[in-house]
Design an enzyme around this catalytic site. Structure first.
Site, mmCIF file in Angstrom:
data_model
loop_
_atom_site.group_PDB
_atom_site.id
_atom_site.type_symbol
_atom_site.label_atom_id
_atom_site.label_comp_id
_atom_site.label_asym_id
_atom_site.label_seq_id
_atom_site.Cartn_x
_atom_site.Cartn_y
_atom_site.Cartn_z
ATOM 1 N NE ARG A 1 15.487 37.421 55.950
ATOM 2 C CZ ARG A 1 15.713 38.370 56.848
ATOM 3 N NH1 ARG A 1 15.918 39.613 56.456
ATOM 4 N NH2 ARG A 1 15.712 38.085 58.129
ATOM 5 C CG HIS B 1 21.305 39.027 59.787
ATOM 6 N ND1 HIS B 1 20.329 39.841 60.287
ATOM 7 C CD2 HIS B 1 20.928 37.765 60.101
ATOM 8 C CE1 HIS B 1 19.384 39.116 60.852
ATOM 9 N NE2 HIS B 1 19.734 37.843 60.764
ATOM 10 C CG HIS C 1 49.126 51.571 72.015
ATOM 11 N ND1 HIS C 1 49.054 52.007 70.705
ATOM 12 C CD2 HIS C 1 48.516 52.517 72.756
ATOM 13 C CE1 HIS C 1 48.437 53.173 70.668
ATOM 14 N NE2 HIS C 1 48.096 53.508 71.898
#
Length: 146
Positions: free
Chosen positions: A134, A100, A11
């Site tokens: 990475r 990331h 809500h």
């Protein structure tokens, strides 16, 4: 065919959800609204679960959850190992959550960010790809069972 995103709120997030839905549709997304449909008090975990199940089932790649602070929705959504829900408060956190962390749900606190900032977070979240590299191994660790 437009990319499908799922959206849900409690809500406290209803009014912002409606604005984000309209903006996302104008940007070319198909928005599947899973509620709530008013400002009448409801329980945020119910709507977090609905959005998560759509993503887990593969019916959407990305979702948006909104509650007053964003904290409750984040906690509820991140109980699923397949979900990476990111509580964002500005454009930079929205961008980094995708680049990331490969976040698949944007969480917003309707009482914490103004409408302009929320719309900017949404646009960046929906348009930013995961950079991989990475970051991939780290994201994979998030989905492992412990």
């Amino acid at each position: 065919m437009a990319e499908v995103i799922v959206i849900g709120s409690d809500h406290a997030g209803f009014t912002l959800k409606e604005k984000i839905k309209k903006s996302s549709q104008a940007s070319g997304f198909e928005v599947k609204d899973l509620g709530t449909n008013s400002e009448e008090s409801v329980d945020y975990p119910d709507f977090a679960e609905k959005v998560c199940q759509e993503i887990i089932a593969g019916r959407a790649k990305l979702g948006i959850l909104i509650c007053g602070s964003g904290i409750g929705m984040s906690i509820a959504a991140n109980r699923h190992k397949e979900i990476r829900a990111a509580l964002c408060w500005n454009a930079e956190t929205a961008r980094l959550s995708r680049e990331h962390n490969d976040a698949n749900i944007l969480v917003l606190g309707s009482r914490m960010v103004d409408e302009k900032e929320a719309l900017e977070c949404t646009n960046i979240f929906l348009s930013t790809p995961f950079s991989g590299g990475r970051h991939q191994r780290r994201v994979e660790k998030l989905s492992k069972k412990t």
